[in-house]
Design an enzyme around this catalytic site. Structure first.
Site, PDB file in Angstrom:
ATOM      1  N   ARG A 162       0.839  -1.214   0.000  1.00 37.75           N
ATOM      2  CA  ARG A 162       0.000   0.000   0.000  1.00 37.75           C
ATOM      3  C   ARG A 162       0.870   1.260   0.000  1.00 37.75           C
ATOM      4  NH1 ARG A 162      -2.906  -3.719  -0.560  1.00 37.75           N
ATOM      5  NH2 ARG A 162      -4.988  -4.048   0.290  1.00 37.75           N
ATOM      6  N   SER A 232     -10.379  -0.970   3.980  1.00 39.15           N
ATOM      7  CA  SER A 232      -9.573  -1.221   5.183  1.00 39.15           C
ATOM      8  C   SER A 232      -9.097   0.111   5.741  1.00 39.15           C
ATOM      9  CB  SER A 232      -8.329  -2.054   4.851  1.00 39.15           C
ATOM     10  OG  SER A 232      -8.677  -3.296   4.351  1.00 39.15           O
ATOM     11  N   GLU A 327      -4.279   2.868   7.007  1.00 35.10           N
ATOM     12  CA  GLU A 327      -4.024   2.818   5.566  1.00 35.10           C
ATOM     13  C   GLU A 327      -4.597   4.076   4.922  1.00 35.10           C
ATOM     14  OE1 GLU A 327      -5.726   0.873   1.700  1.00 35.10           O
ATOM     15  OE2 GLU A 327      -5.682  -0.594   3.312  1.00 35.10           O
TER      16      GLU A 327
HETATM   17  N1  EPU Z   1      -9.771 -11.881  10.442  1.00 33.07           N
HETATM   18  C1  EPU Z   1     -10.217 -11.951  11.753  1.00 33.07           C
HETATM   19  N2  EPU Z   1     -11.484 -11.518  12.032  1.00 33.07           N
HETATM   20  C2  EPU Z   1     -12.304 -11.034  11.065  1.00 33.07           C
HETATM   21  C3  EPU Z   1     -11.850 -10.950   9.744  1.00 33.07           C
HETATM   22  C4  EPU Z   1     -10.565 -11.374   9.442  1.00 33.07           C
HETATM   23  O1  EPU Z   1      -9.516 -12.410  12.623  1.00 33.07           O
HETATM   24  O2  EPU Z   1     -13.436 -10.685  11.402  1.00 33.07           O
HETATM   25  C5  EPU Z   1      -8.401 -12.349  10.142  1.00 33.07           C
HETATM   26  C6  EPU Z   1      -8.407 -13.818   9.738  1.00 33.07           C
HETATM   27  O3  EPU Z   1      -7.277 -14.421  10.290  1.00 33.07           O
HETATM   28  C7  EPU Z   1      -8.273 -13.745   8.210  1.00 33.07           C
HETATM   29  C8  EPU Z   1      -7.369 -12.549   8.074  1.00 33.07           C
HETATM   30  O4  EPU Z   1      -7.850 -11.626   9.053  1.00 33.07           O
HETATM   31  O5  EPU Z   1      -7.680 -14.895   7.684  1.00 33.07           O
HETATM   32  C9  EPU Z   1      -7.342 -11.898   6.709  1.00 33.07           C
HETATM   33  O6  EPU Z   1      -8.643 -11.401   6.415  1.00 33.07           O
HETATM   34  P1  EPU Z   1      -9.027 -11.000   4.905  1.00 33.07           P
HETATM   35  O7  EPU Z   1      -8.668 -12.088   3.961  1.00 33.07           O
HETATM   36  O8  EPU Z   1     -10.428 -10.505   4.904  1.00 33.07           O
HETATM   37  O9  EPU Z   1      -8.042  -9.826   4.520  1.00 33.07           O
HETATM   38  P2  EPU Z   1      -7.398  -8.624   5.335  1.00 33.07           P
HETATM   39  O10 EPU Z   1      -5.969  -8.918   5.566  1.00 33.07           O
HETATM   40  O11 EPU Z   1      -8.218  -8.282   6.522  1.00 33.07           O
HETATM   41  C10 EPU Z   1      -6.537  -7.431   3.160  1.00 33.07           C
HETATM   42  C11 EPU Z   1      -6.612  -6.094   2.499  1.00 33.07           C
HETATM   43  C12 EPU Z   1      -7.952  -5.900   1.809  1.00 33.07           C
HETATM   44  C13 EPU Z   1      -8.116  -7.014   0.778  1.00 33.07           C
HETATM   45  C14 EPU Z   1      -8.014  -8.365   1.483  1.00 33.07           C
HETATM   46  C15 EPU Z   1      -8.025  -9.507   0.503  1.00 33.07           C
HETATM   47  C16 EPU Z   1      -5.182  -4.624   3.792  1.00 33.07           C
HETATM   48  C17 EPU Z   1      -5.110  -3.461   4.706  1.00 33.07           C
HETATM   49  N3  EPU Z   1      -6.405  -5.037   3.472  1.00 33.07           N
HETATM   50  O12 EPU Z   1      -7.492  -7.450   4.209  1.00 33.07           O
HETATM   51  O13 EPU Z   1      -7.892  -4.663   1.108  1.00 33.07           O
HETATM   52  O14 EPU Z   1      -9.363  -6.900   0.109  1.00 33.07           O
HETATM   53  O15 EPU Z   1      -6.753  -8.445   2.193  1.00 33.07           O
HETATM   54  O16 EPU Z   1      -6.825  -9.540  -0.203  1.00 33.07           O
HETATM   55  O17 EPU Z   1      -4.146  -5.137   3.363  1.00 33.07           O
HETATM   56  C18 EPU Z   1      -8.301  -2.327   1.327  1.00 33.07           C
HETATM   57  O18 EPU Z   1      -7.078  -2.164   1.220  1.00 33.07           O
HETATM   58  O19 EPU Z   1      -9.094  -1.367   1.491  1.00 33.07           O
HETATM   59  C19 EPU Z   1      -8.839  -3.681   1.325  1.00 33.07           C
HETATM   60  C20 EPU Z   1     -10.139  -3.940   1.519  1.00 33.07           C
END
Ligand code: EPU
Length: 331
Positions: A162, A232, A327
């Site tokens: 990012r 995010s 972010e």
């Molecule tokens: N998780 C929890 N509780 C929750 C949801 C998630 O513990 O309620 C944990 C779980 O361990 C899960 C992990 O978070 O495996 C990852 O969750 P998710 O796959 O939803 O992705 P994220 O890391 O939370 C990132 C990006 C998103 C992108 C997704 C998918 C960032 C800041 N965010 O989120 O990007 O869509 O991966 O690749 O890196 C954005 O940048 O605005 C955005 C939405």
């Protein structure tokens, strides 16, 4: 070209903060952009895309620039690749939909990310195992100080998580006008992130992957057209091995992913462990389906969002001894 004064920015930021800009100017060509830069030399200038990654904290006492250039064109192709140049103001997902329709691949995992092409390069947007930097070939930009044009290679953009040179050393110096993407004619799906593989089924087409990504996003993330947010709000945490090992000794269930440069800890998990999922503060809420997202439930002020973000960061620091960072850009 249109220039408006004292304009409400409500329609121009997905968090739906009702702040005003002293001047709002929209241009339809690079020539017009250069004219505006000259006309408003000395003013505070902020170029926005869809306003999907920023939080206006107060009225903006300067000039907001926005592009009305919204086309794309094929610059070149060979047996394996196509080079597509997008104008900065083209909505990224409109481009991706058209590419998927034509069977051109590389960006399908980035489907449904709100925002415009120019900002996608500044922010190096990413989702489901793909980042903009994987497909960006070059970026064309105008220097705000003298109106000259410059081409940046992918390497020169110094992309990170990012992050790019346009958020650091060159912050505020250049306006990206065009992004050239190098895309594939032969489809090799990237399905290793989360449950994407099981969501798409056997032998998917590019459009199947796009549709699966959209289904997953819709389950987790709020529609910006229905509920104000900036996706995010926080970045995930990247820890070095020493810090990670200390922490995982105390929290053995903590999810973690080996990455280039460290170990990624999902900030969503840290936030959930601190009990913030679904909690509200004024009009701001920590989104129940994905706690990394803060939403405006209808009448949130910038202060409500900032208070909630601050309280979340503080409680994570107290419980885990680590600091997560936003972010979203505070303006
Ligand atoms: N998780 C929890 N509780 C929750 C949801 C998630 O513990 O309620 C944990 C779980 O361990 C899960 C992990 O978070 O495996 C990852 O969750 P998710 O796959 O939803 O992705 P994220 O890391 O939370 C990132 C990006 C998103 C992108 C997704 C998918 C960032 C800041 N965010 O989120 O990007 O869509 O991966 O690749 O890196 C954005 O940048 O605005 C955005 C939405």
């Amino acid at each position: 070209m249109t220039i408006k004064q004292n304009l409400s920015l409500l329609p121009y930021n997905t968090f739906r903060m009702d702040v005003k800009a002293k001047i709002f100017a929209e241009y339809g060509s690079v020539k017009e952009l250069k004219q505006l830069l000259q006309q408003f030399r000395g003013e505070r200038i902020l170029h926005i895309g869809a306003g999907s990654n920023l939080l206006f904290t107060k009225d903006f006492d300067g000039v907001i620039l926005h592009s009305a250039m919204r086309c794309a064109r094929c610059l070149n192709e060979d047996a394996d690749h196509v080079w597509i140049e997008a104008d900065n103001g083209l909505v990224l997902d409109e481009l991706i939909e058209q590419l998927c329709d034509m069977g051109i691949s590389g960006m399908e995992n980035l489907s449904y990310i709100p925002g415009e092409s120019g900002a996608s390069a500044v922010q190096n947007v990413g989702a489901y195992g793909v980042e903009a930097r994987d497909v960006i070939d070059t970026v064309r930009a105008v220097d705000c100080s003298d109106g000259t044009e410059r081409v940046f290679t992918n390497q020169e953009c110094r992309f990170g998580y990012r992050d790019s040179i346009f958020k650091n050393e060159l912050r505020g110096r250049y306006i990206i006008t065009h992004v050239v993407y190098k895309l594939n004619k032969h489809f090799e799906p990237k399905l290793d992130y989360g449950n994407l593989r099981s969501e798409v089924g056997e032998h998917p087409s590019v459009m199947d992957v796009r549709n699966a990504v959209i289904r997953i996003r819709k389950q987790k993330l709020p529609e910006v057209s229905e509920l104000g947010s900036a996706g995010s709000f926080f970045k995930n945490l990247l820890l070095n091995r020493d810090v990670y090992e200390k922490l995982s000794g105390n929290f053995p269930d903590m999810p973690h992913y080996e990455q280039e440069g460290g170990i990624k800890i999902p900030s969503a998990w840290l936030i959930e462990q601190c009990g913030w999922k679904g909690k509200t503060m004024g009009g701001a809420q920590c989104y129940p389906n994905q706690p990394l997202v803060l939403v405006n439930t209808g009448n949130a002020t910038p202060q409500d969002i900032m208070n909630l973000a601050k309280a979340i960061c503080q409680s994570i620091k107290e419980k885990f001894g680590v600091e997560i960072s936003p972010e979203v850009n505070y303006i």
